[in-house]
Scaffold this active site. Structure first.
Site, PDB file in Angstrom:
ATOM      1  N   ASP A   7       0.918  -1.244  -0.041  1.00  0.00           N
ATOM      2  CA  ASP A   7      -0.056   0.044  -0.036  1.00  0.00           C
ATOM      3  C   ASP A   7       0.998   1.340  -0.311  1.00  0.00           C
ATOM      4  O   ASP A   7       1.240   1.642   1.029  1.00  0.00           O
ATOM      5  CB  ASP A   7      -0.898  -0.101   1.195  1.00  0.00           C
ATOM      6  CG  ASP A   7      -1.790   1.070   1.188  1.00  0.00           C
ATOM      7  OD1 ASP A   7      -2.368   1.697   0.144  1.00  0.00           O
ATOM      8  OD2 ASP A   7      -2.195   1.688   2.296  1.00  0.00           O
ATOM      9  N   GLU A  67      -1.781  -1.496  -4.589  1.00  0.00           N
ATOM     10  CA  GLU A  67      -2.943  -0.861  -4.851  1.00  0.00           C
ATOM     11  C   GLU A  67      -2.747   0.190  -5.663  1.00  0.00           C
ATOM     12  O   GLU A  67      -1.584   0.957  -6.006  1.00  0.00           O
ATOM     13  CB  GLU A  67      -3.344  -0.261  -3.634  1.00  0.00           C
ATOM     14  CG  GLU A  67      -4.548   0.572  -3.677  1.00  0.00           C
ATOM     15  CD  GLU A  67      -5.308   1.176  -2.275  1.00  0.00           C
ATOM     16  OE1 GLU A  67      -5.858   2.149  -2.342  1.00  0.00           O
ATOM     17  OE2 GLU A  67      -4.821   0.560  -1.256  1.00  0.00           O
ATOM     18  N   ASP A 139      -2.169   1.184   7.753  1.00  0.00           N
ATOM     19  CA  ASP A 139      -1.233   1.006   6.553  1.00  0.00           C
ATOM     20  C   ASP A 139      -0.978  -0.538   6.021  1.00  0.00           C
ATOM     21  O   ASP A 139      -1.028  -1.018   4.933  1.00  0.00           O
ATOM     22  CB  ASP A 139      -0.186   1.700   6.495  1.00  0.00           C
ATOM     23  CG  ASP A 139      -0.370   3.189   6.244  1.00  0.00           C
ATOM     24  OD1 ASP A 139      -1.438   3.603   5.884  1.00  0.00           O
ATOM     25  OD2 ASP A 139       0.099   4.159   7.191  1.00  0.00           O
TER      26      ASP A 139
END
Length: 169
Positions: A7, A67, A139
């Protein structure tokens, strides 16, 4: 199969590693890679690249997933995020690990069944799907959700390919 989920963010990039055996998912590790704010932009990118590179070397993944970036209202922030994302894509790819990209809505739908899930919902979903992973920072939970999404999608693709192979296509 071992999957690294990422991420990307410039200051705090989450990463998570899962093992996939059929429909079984198991938690291996997760951390939030942090770049010191007193470093220049370029130095933060180098730090991020090195940290992710160490993760790739340590855990020997079969695949990595990142992502996809959304465009936000601040163009400077979007460009900086894009640079961090480029580094995160490069670190595993440079080491020969295939890297896939998944949209944020797809990631959330694959676990929470809602494309607009809140971070707390993602954290709960990750803990449910990966028993024993304990308390996970937001996160890192996002990164594990990316890995879970990739595992689900890869499993579906493998099943479709097996069917196509039996049909002679």
């Amino acid at each position: 199969m071992r999957v690294l989920g990422l991420d990307p963010r410039l200051r705090h990039t989450g990463w998570g590693v899962i093992d996939v055996d059929g429909n079984r998912l198991s938690h291996v590790a997760d951390v939030v890679a942090a770049a010191r704010i007193d470093l220049s932009f370029g130095e933060r990118l180098v730090s991020l690249f090195r940290q992710i590179g160490e993760v790739v070397e340590r855990f020997r993944h079969d695949a990595a997933a990142v992502e996809e970036t959304f465009v936000n209202k601040n163009p400077v922030s979007t460009l900086r995020l894009g640079a961090a994302r480029g580094v995160v894509l490069l670190a595993p790819a440079e080491r020969g690990v295939p890297v896939a990209e998944h949209a944020a809505k797809m990631i959330k739908k694959s676990g929470v069944d809602a494309g607009h899930a809140e971070k707390t919902q993602v954290q709960l979903m990750v803990r449910r799907l990966l028993p024993g992973c304990g308390v996970v920072k937001a996160d890192a939970a996002d990164a594990l959700a990316v890995a879970i999404c990739h595992a689900h999608r890869a499993g579906t693709m493998n099943a479709w390919q097996a069917v196509a192979g039996r049909l002679g296509r």
